[in-house]
Design a protein around this motif. Sequence first.
Motif, short mmCIF file in Angstrom:
data_model
loop_
_atom_site.label_atom_id
_atom_site.label_comp_id
_atom_site.label_asym_id
_atom_site.label_seq_id
_atom_site.Cartn_x
_atom_site.Cartn_y
_atom_site.Cartn_z
N SER A 1 0.83 -1.21 0.00
CA SER A 1 0.00 0.00 0.00
C SER A 1 0.86 1.26 0.00
O SER A 1 1.89 1.31 0.70
CB SER A 1 -0.90 0.01 1.24
OG SER A 1 -1.52 1.27 1.41
N PRO A 2 0.46 2.28 -0.74
CA PRO A 2 1.20 3.54 -0.69
C PRO A 2 1.05 4.26 0.65
O PRO A 2 1.77 5.23 0.91
CB PRO A 2 0.56 4.36 -1.83
CG PRO A 2 -0.81 3.79 -1.98
CD PRO A 2 -0.67 2.33 -1.68
N ASN A 3 0.13 3.79 1.49
CA ASN A 3 -0.12 4.43 2.78
C ASN A 3 0.57 3.72 3.94
O ASN A 3 0.23 3.96 5.10
CB ASN A 3 -1.62 4.47 3.05
CG ASN A 3 -2.39 5.20 1.98
OD1 ASN A 3 -1.91 6.19 1.41
ND2 ASN A 3 -3.59 4.72 1.67
N ARG A 4 1.52 2.86 3.65
CA ARG A 4 2.07 2.01 4.69
C ARG A 4 2.75 2.78 5.83
O ARG A 4 2.83 2.28 6.96
CB ARG A 4 3.04 0.98 4.11
CG ARG A 4 4.18 1.55 3.28
CD ARG A 4 4.97 0.41 2.63
NE ARG A 4 5.99 0.92 1.72
CZ ARG A 4 5.77 1.18 0.44
NH1 ARG A 4 4.55 1.00 -0.06
NH2 ARG A 4 6.74 1.63 -0.33
N ASP A 5 3.23 3.98 5.57
CA ASP A 5 3.92 4.74 6.61
C ASP A 5 2.95 5.39 7.60
O ASP A 5 3.38 5.85 8.66
CB ASP A 5 4.80 5.83 5.99
CG ASP A 5 5.97 5.24 5.21
OD1 ASP A 5 6.36 4.09 5.54
OD2 ASP A 5 6.47 5.90 4.30
N ARG A 6 1.66 5.44 7.27
CA ARG A 6 0.71 6.12 8.16
C ARG A 6 -0.24 5.13 8.84
O ARG A 6 -1.14 5.55 9.57
CB ARG A 6 -0.09 7.15 7.38
CG ARG A 6 -1.10 6.57 6.37
CD ARG A 6 -1.65 7.60 5.43
NE ARG A 6 -0.64 8.08 4.50
CZ ARG A 6 -0.91 8.58 3.30
NH1 ARG A 6 -2.16 8.69 2.90
NH2 ARG A 6 0.06 8.99 2.52
N ILE A 7 -0.06 3.83 8.61
CA ILE A 7 -0.92 2.81 9.21
C ILE A 7 -0.06 1.84 10.00
O ILE A 7 0.98 1.37 9.50
CB ILE A 7 -1.71 2.05 8.12
CG1 ILE A 7 -2.56 3.01 7.29
CG2 ILE A 7 -2.60 0.97 8.76
CD1 ILE A 7 -3.23 2.37 6.09
N HIS A 8 -0.49 1.54 11.22
CA HIS A 8 0.24 0.60 12.07
C HIS A 8 -0.74 -0.40 12.66
O HIS A 8 -1.80 -0.01 13.17
CB HIS A 8 0.98 1.34 13.18
CG HIS A 8 1.94 2.38 12.68
ND1 HIS A 8 1.56 3.68 12.40
CD2 HIS A 8 3.26 2.28 12.37
CE1 HIS A 8 2.61 4.35 11.97
NE2 HIS A 8 3.66 3.53 11.92
N PHE A 9 -0.38 -1.67 12.60
CA PHE A 9 -1.22 -2.72 13.16
C PHE A 9 -0.58 -3.27 14.43
O PHE A 9 0.63 -3.51 14.49
CB PHE A 9 -1.40 -3.86 12.14
CG PHE A 9 -2.18 -3.46 10.92
CD1 PHE A 9 -3.51 -3.08 11.03
CD2 PHE A 9 -1.59 -3.45 9.67
CE1 PHE A 9 -4.23 -2.69 9.90
CE2 PHE A 9 -2.29 -3.08 8.54
CZ PHE A 9 -3.62 -2.70 8.66
N ILE A 10 -1.42 -3.46 15.46
CA ILE A 10 -0.92 -4.01 16.71
C ILE A 10 -1.90 -5.07 17.22
O ILE A 10 -3.10 -5.01 16.96
CB ILE A 10 -0.73 -2.93 17.79
CG1 ILE A 10 -2.07 -2.30 18.18
CG2 ILE A 10 0.25 -1.86 17.33
CD1 ILE A 10 -1.97 -1.38 19.39
N GLN A 11 -1.36 -6.03 17.94
CA GLN A 11 -2.21 -7.03 18.59
C GLN A 11 -2.63 -6.49 19.95
O GLN A 11 -1.81 -5.96 20.70
CB GLN A 11 -1.46 -8.35 18.75
CG GLN A 11 -2.34 -9.49 19.23
CD GLN A 11 -1.61 -10.82 19.24
OE1 GLN A 11 -0.41 -10.86 19.45
NE2 GLN A 11 -2.33 -11.90 19.00
N GLY A 12 -3.92 -6.60 20.25
CA GLY A 12 -4.40 -6.07 21.51
C GLY A 12 -5.82 -6.52 21.80
O GLY A 12 -6.48 -7.13 20.96
#
Length: 240
Positions: free
Chosen positions: A98-109
Amino acid sequence: MDFAGKDKATYVKETFNAIAGHYDLMNSLMSLGMDKRWRHIAVQRVGARPGMKILDVCCGTGQLSMELGNVVGEEGNIIGLDFSQNMLDVAEHSLAHSPNRDRIHFIQGNAMELPFPDHSFDGVTVGWGLRNLPDLRQGIREMVRVVKPGGKVVSLDMAKPSFPGFKQVYWLYFEKLVPIMGKIWAKKSSAYQYLHDSAREFPSQQELVRIFAECGLTETNYVNLAGGVVAVVIGTKPKD
């Protein structure tokens, strides 16, 4: 609902870990390709704008998170949270392209105990996630806690169609055909039987609006999609 002798949280986690690789395909098949438009409407209803910081709870494979990322721009930030690592692995794979990869973060929670301070986000979304929570009200209260005053909490989920005739056909399709589709394409018919059962037990859109208000949100309302098969439910956190 039968959780095969397990508590709901464990059963749901194992179920979504098992179907993660086929989840997006099944969503497209079950929704007849309308799921992308539904996510777009949820993004609009949360009021996403450039520069916003938005939390996507129960983000799954990250499709809604990435829709949000398209809107918040380079100065924005999206955090997608889920407790299924297999779903997050699929999300990370999609994000890599994705071109947006620097503004999206996935975390387990855990949605029951969101690992963020009060008033951390400009908005909170949850797509097809509330019905999987072991305590619906606790999950909503956590979302209310972490959103800033004036920010919106938005749920996109299955709803209860009310049109005579249409609703009977819909529930027949969901109960009989969807598990067969799950067996063919996801090799897990029991998972899609759970989706039917959880949708049956999930509050109607009208009741969910009342629960949103009960949990401290104002200006609560809903928007029916596809004849009430799906609904977007919205609430606003009161300003101080």
